[in-house]
Write a protein that holds these residues in place. Structure first.
Motif, PDB file in Angstrom:
ATOM      1  N   ASP A 268       0.846  -1.203   0.000  1.00  0.00           N
ATOM      2  CA  ASP A 268       0.000   0.000   0.000  1.00  0.00           C
ATOM      3  C   ASP A 268       0.880   1.252   0.000  1.00  0.00           C
ATOM      4  O   ASP A 268       0.729   2.156   0.833  1.00  0.00           O
ATOM      5  CB  ASP A 268      -0.944   0.020   1.209  1.00  0.00           C
ATOM      6  N   GLY A 269       1.827   1.273  -0.912  1.00  0.00           N
ATOM      7  CA  GLY A 269       2.748   2.410  -0.990  1.00  0.00           C
ATOM      8  C   GLY A 269       3.175   2.636  -2.424  1.00  0.00           C
ATOM      9  O   GLY A 269       2.896   1.817  -3.314  1.00  0.00           O
ATOM     10  N   PHE A 270       3.823   3.755  -2.633  1.00  0.00           N
ATOM     11  CA  PHE A 270       4.288   4.092  -3.979  1.00  0.00           C
ATOM     12  C   PHE A 270       5.779   3.841  -4.100  1.00  0.00           C
ATOM     13  O   PHE A 270       6.534   4.009  -3.137  1.00  0.00           O
ATOM     14  CB  PHE A 270       3.984   5.557  -4.299  1.00  0.00           C
ATOM     15  N   VAL A 271       6.170   3.441  -5.281  1.00  0.00           N
ATOM     16  CA  VAL A 271       7.571   3.165  -5.572  1.00  0.00           C
ATOM     17  C   VAL A 271       8.004   4.091  -6.701  1.00  0.00           C
ATOM     18  O   VAL A 271       7.366   4.128  -7.754  1.00  0.00           O
ATOM     19  CB  VAL A 271       7.756   1.688  -5.999  1.00  0.00           C
ATOM     20  N   LEU A 272       9.054   4.862  -6.452  1.00  0.00           N
ATOM     21  CA  LEU A 272       9.635   5.726  -7.486  1.00  0.00           C
ATOM     22  C   LEU A 272      11.004   5.162  -7.821  1.00  0.00           C
ATOM     23  O   LEU A 272      11.946   5.300  -7.039  1.00  0.00           O
ATOM     24  CB  LEU A 272       9.759   7.168  -6.973  1.00  0.00           C
ATOM     25  N   LEU A 273      11.087   4.504  -8.960  1.00  0.00           N
ATOM     26  CA  LEU A 273      12.335   3.838  -9.329  1.00  0.00           C
ATOM     27  C   LEU A 273      13.295   4.829  -9.986  1.00  0.00           C
ATOM     28  O   LEU A 273      12.867   5.856 -10.508  1.00  0.00           O
ATOM     29  CB  LEU A 273      12.023   2.678 -10.280  1.00  0.00           C
ATOM     30  N   PRO A 274      14.588   4.515  -9.942  1.00  0.00           N
ATOM     31  CA  PRO A 274      15.562   5.447 -10.543  1.00  0.00           C
ATOM     32  C   PRO A 274      15.408   5.523 -12.054  1.00  0.00           C
ATOM     33  O   PRO A 274      14.949   4.584 -12.695  1.00  0.00           O
ATOM     34  CB  PRO A 274      16.920   4.844 -10.159  1.00  0.00           C
ATOM     35  N   SER A 275      15.781   6.666 -12.597  1.00  0.00           N
ATOM     36  CA  SER A 275      15.762   6.855 -14.049  1.00  0.00           C
ATOM     37  C   SER A 275      17.110   6.444 -14.618  1.00  0.00           C
ATOM     38  O   SER A 275      18.132   6.991 -14.220  1.00  0.00           O
ATOM     39  CB  SER A 275      15.475   8.320 -14.381  1.00  0.00           C
ATOM     40  N   ARG A 276      17.115   5.497 -15.509  1.00  0.00           N
ATOM     41  CA  ARG A 276      18.376   5.077 -16.152  1.00  0.00           C
ATOM     42  C   ARG A 276      18.288   5.286 -17.653  1.00  0.00           C
ATOM     43  O   ARG A 276      19.006   6.078 -18.221  1.00  0.00           O
ATOM     44  CB  ARG A 276      18.693   3.624 -15.799  1.00  0.00           C
ATOM     45  N   ALA A 277      17.363   4.585 -18.304  1.00  0.00           N
ATOM     46  CA  ALA A 277      17.217   4.776 -19.750  1.00  0.00           C
ATOM     47  C   ALA A 277      16.427   6.045 -20.044  1.00  0.00           C
ATOM     48  O   ALA A 277      16.697   6.744 -21.016  1.00  0.00           O
ATOM     49  CB  ALA A 277      16.525   3.568 -20.371  1.00  0.00           C
ATOM     50  N   LEU A 278      15.455   6.329 -19.187  1.00  0.00           N
ATOM     51  CA  LEU A 278      14.624   7.519 -19.399  1.00  0.00           C
ATOM     52  C   LEU A 278      15.331   8.710 -18.776  1.00  0.00           C
ATOM     53  O   LEU A 278      15.361   8.867 -17.561  1.00  0.00           O
ATOM     54  CB  LEU A 278      13.246   7.331 -18.771  1.00  0.00           C
ATOM     55  N   THR A 279      15.919   9.537 -19.602  1.00  0.00           N
ATOM     56  CA  THR A 279      16.758  10.606 -19.075  1.00  0.00           C
ATOM     57  C   THR A 279      16.185  11.985 -19.358  1.00  0.00           C
ATOM     58  O   THR A 279      16.883  12.971 -19.279  1.00  0.00           O
ATOM     59  CB  THR A 279      18.173  10.524 -19.673  1.00  0.00           C
ATOM     60  N   ASP A 280      14.880  12.036 -19.678  1.00  0.00           N
ATOM     61  CA  ASP A 280      14.274  13.348 -19.850  1.00  0.00           C
ATOM     62  C   ASP A 280      13.707  13.767 -18.490  1.00  0.00           C
ATOM     63  O   ASP A 280      14.335  13.513 -17.470  1.00  0.00           O
ATOM     64  CB  ASP A 280      13.199  13.282 -20.937  1.00  0.00           C
ATOM     65  N   VAL A 281      12.542  14.404 -18.438  1.00  0.00           N
ATOM     66  CA  VAL A 281      11.968  14.774 -17.141  1.00  0.00           C
ATOM     67  C   VAL A 281      11.731  13.486 -16.341  1.00  0.00           C
ATOM     68  O   VAL A 281      10.986  12.615 -16.781  1.00  0.00           O
ATOM     69  CB  VAL A 281      10.644  15.533 -17.319  1.00  0.00           C
ATOM     70  N   PRO A 282      12.391  13.324 -15.187  1.00  0.00           N
ATOM     71  CA  PRO A 282      12.235  12.067 -14.441  1.00  0.00           C
ATOM     72  C   PRO A 282      10.772  11.814 -14.084  1.00  0.00           C
ATOM     73  O   PRO A 282      10.011  12.751 -13.811  1.00  0.00           O
ATOM     74  CB  PRO A 282      13.082  12.316 -13.181  1.00  0.00           C
ATOM     75  N   LEU A 283      10.381  10.550 -14.098  1.00  0.00           N
ATOM     76  CA  LEU A 283       8.985  10.191 -13.866  1.00  0.00           C
ATOM     77  C   LEU A 283       8.412  10.782 -12.574  1.00  0.00           C
ATOM     78  O   LEU A 283       7.276  11.260 -12.573  1.00  0.00           O
ATOM     79  CB  LEU A 283       8.837   8.662 -13.863  1.00  0.00           C
ATOM     80  N   PRO A 284       9.182  10.790 -11.455  1.00  0.00           N
ATOM     81  CA  PRO A 284       8.590  11.335 -10.217  1.00  0.00           C
ATOM     82  C   PRO A 284       8.291  12.828 -10.304  1.00  0.00           C
ATOM     83  O   PRO A 284       7.610  13.372  -9.454  1.00  0.00           O
ATOM     84  CB  PRO A 284       9.676  11.075  -9.167  1.00  0.00           C
ATOM     85  N   MET A 285       8.827  13.512 -11.325  1.00  0.00           N
ATOM     86  CA  MET A 285       8.570  14.942 -11.469  1.00  0.00           C
ATOM     87  C   MET A 285       7.423  15.213 -12.423  1.00  0.00           C
ATOM     88  O   MET A 285       7.083  16.368 -12.659  1.00  0.00           O
ATOM     89  CB  MET A 285       9.819  15.639 -12.004  1.00  0.00           C
ATOM     90  N   ASN A 286       6.872  14.174 -12.991  1.00  0.00           N
ATOM     91  CA  ASN A 286       5.805  14.326 -13.971  1.00  0.00           C
ATOM     92  C   ASN A 286       4.457  14.254 -13.249  1.00  0.00           C
ATOM     93  O   ASN A 286       4.073  13.210 -12.717  1.00  0.00           O
ATOM     94  CB  ASN A 286       5.932  13.209 -15.023  1.00  0.00           C
ATOM     95  N   THR A 287       3.758  15.367 -13.233  1.00  0.00           N
ATOM     96  CA  THR A 287       2.467  15.449 -12.537  1.00  0.00           C
ATOM     97  C   THR A 287       1.559  14.290 -12.925  1.00  0.00           C
ATOM     98  O   THR A 287       0.924  13.659 -12.068  1.00  0.00           O
ATOM     99  CB  THR A 287       1.731  16.755 -12.925  1.00  0.00           C
TER     100      THR A 287
END
Lengths: 370, 182
Positions: free
Chosen positions: A165-184
């Motif tokens: 019951d929690g959120f996981v923010l994984l590191p950005s490795r291949a995706l190097t544009d706006v990191p996913l956790p910063m995307n509203t």
């Protein structure tokens, strides 16, 4: 004499002042969907240093142990089994003109994520969503044991991790544009999964899975419900970010295009059975989910965005009355409830908008779209 | 200033001010990551002007003024093409404390030092998001302390120190200082 020196010292040490929860974050601030820096007040934050507040608490140096050999308790009851290690974070920031300015990328990412979680919860609560839930743990860039065995992504993803019951923010490795956790939109997408879990599944998913484990069709029903969950999550993500292509700043073009909500998408008859399509031997819920998301987004041409969002929430709640107990779900079960929750005068146009998209299961809409 | 720098490099048989020394400091800094997953390394450079005060005060007192700088940024492997965050610190520190000669004598000996004092830090945080850039420069104050060992050899002075600050700024610092009497 000593006390005056002490006073000067204390003044000197505190002269820089505090941030009062005003922080600089990354957000979509331009009408064309571009990201930029903006100052916001995190109204729910209770501890800036620890990125902790009434909607979320971010944890770092986390190890997740995906041990699925034991039964899973719902609503985070098995959290301690899955989260082998976690630590409160300590954000690095300076204070300039009363605004907390993160001084490393991780701190900026965590502050921005918290802002998006706060926005997501505020948005859903404003719509009347039942989110009287305790602050949710957010596991920032965890290490994941057994990730390969369970096909769990080790990077470049964000997830609502239901077993904890929690959120996981994984590191950005291949995706190097706006990191996913910063995307509203990405954060809202994950929050919408939590809402679906607590409304459509009534917070009883694992109990329902265990109760219907012997049902040969349970997997197909679950897959269809999962695909619908993905579509609803994309719809709320686009609604909050005002961007039907919200993934575009964070993912490659092909991934973003496959989820773009403005596309005309139809439910492939081969997908109705709940086993197709597949990627690398596993069910791919995003394909049918994209149909659901695009259909819901199309309804915004007919009714206001808020009206459609509330209709979706009502449909989730109605689904919750039957889904966990029956553990049966067909494509269209949520969508026809959405149509039924729209004002009656708008329903004929809404039916017309969805007829082509859901031709393969249109008979399931008969009660609303005669 | 140029003369003082040359003095660091060229041994002087008879320093004009044997109780004053000017040192070049090279630092290895370790910053605790904000997500608590480890430490990030950084390098620093600095100049230290020190004075041994035993001639004027009873006891092995020493005072220093130091100017140092370090920079840090997003670690390799965690970079985002769209976003960069960088940080640069410039510290002006006054320190006073004691140095105890434990081995040898004044100009050919070594011992321990412990210094503490106020630090004024200028921090510049730089953001880049696509082609949008912004910078923020702030002043911060702290009490910084350092402990270490020192050795004197004629007009040269060597020391290795560990330092930290209060309020805790997530940094541990290790400095090597090579100095020369003025």
């Amino acid at each position: 004499m000593k006390s005056s020196w002490l006073g000067v010292l204390l003044w000197w040490m505190t002269a820089c002042g505090g941030a009062d929860n005003v922080v600089r974050v990354v957000d979509i601030i331009y009408p064309d969907g571009r990201f930029g820096f903006t100052d916001v007040t995190l109204t729910t934050l209770t501890d800036l240093d620890a990125a902790s507040g009434d909607v979320a608490q971010i944890f770092g140096n986390v190890t997740l142990d995906l041990d699925l050999s034991q039964p899973i308790a719902d609503a985070g009851g098995s959290r301690s089994r899955f989260v082998a290690e976690s630590h409160a974070v300590t954000l690095h920031y300076v204070v300039a003109d009363g605004v907390a300015i993160a001084s490393d990328l991780d701190s900026l990412m965590m502050l921005t994520s918290y802002w998006h979680f706060e926005q997501a919860v505020a948005h859903l609560r404003a719509l009347g969503a039942p989110l009287p839930l305790p602050p949710v743990p957010v596991y920032y860039q965890p290490k994941v044991k057994n990730a390969d065995e369970l096909n769990f992504p080790a990077a470049d993803n964000a997830a609502f991790f239901v077993p904890a019951d929690g959120f996981v923010l994984l590191p950005s490795r291949a995706l190097t544009d706006v990191p996913l956790p910063m995307n509203t939109g990405v954060v809202m997408h994950e929050m919408a999964h939590r809402l679906f879990y607590y409304t459509a599944w009534q917070g009883q998913l694992f109990a329902a899975l265990a109760a219907h484990a012997s049902d040969a069709q349970a997997g197909a029903h679950f897959n269809r419900a999962k695909a619908t969950d993905e579509g609803v999550a994309d719809f709320f993500a686009a609604a909050l970010s005002h961007d039907p292509a919200f993934l575009g700043k964070s993912t490659p073009v092909d991934v973003a295009q496959a989820r773009n909500l403005t596309e005309l998408r139809t439910l492939d008859p081969a997908w109705v059975g709940g086993a197709e399509p597949q990627i690398e031997g596993s069910y791919n819920p995003y394909a049918a989910g994209a149909v659901v998301a695009a259909a819901l987004w199309k309804l915004v041409d007919i009714a206001s965005l808020g009206t459609v969002e509330q209709a979706v929430l009502q449909a989730e709640a109605e689904l919750g009355a039957v889904l966990a107990d029956s553990f049966t779900y067909q494509f269209g079960d949520l969508e026809r409830r959405v149509l039924g929750a729209l004002p009656a005068a708008l329903q004929p146009a809404a039916c017309d908008a969805l007829a082509l998209r859901y031709a393969s299961v249109w008979s399931r809409f008969a009660s609303v779209c005669p | 200033m140029i003369g003082a720098l040359l003095a660091v490099l060229l041994p002087s048989a008879t320093p004009a001010f044997p109780n004053l020394d000017l040192g070049l400091a090279v630092g290895a800094l370790a910053a605790r990551r904000s997500d608590q997953s480890g430490w990030d390394p950084a390098m620093g450079l600095g100049l230290h002007l020190g004075a041994s005060l035993e001639r004027y005060l009873p006891g092995p007192w020493r005072a220093e003024v130091g100017l140092s700088s370090d920079t840090s940024g997003t670690p390799w492997g965690q970079r985002s093409a769209a976003l960069e965050v960088g940080r640069w610190d410039l510290d002006l520190a006054l320190r006073a404390g004691a140095e105890w000669t434990l081995v040898g004598e004044n100009r050919k000996g070594g011992g321990l030092l412990a210094l503490v004092g106020p630090r004024l830090r200028t921090t510049r945080v730089s953001y880049r998001l696509y082609d949008e850039q912004e910078h923020h420069t702030v002043l911060q104050t702290a009490i910084a302390g350092t402990v270490g060992v020192f050795a004197n050899y004629q007009a040269f002075r060597f020391s290795v120190r560990l330092g930290a600050a209060w309020p805790w700024d997530h940094n541990l610092e290790a400095w090597t200082v090579i100095g020369h009497a003025l």
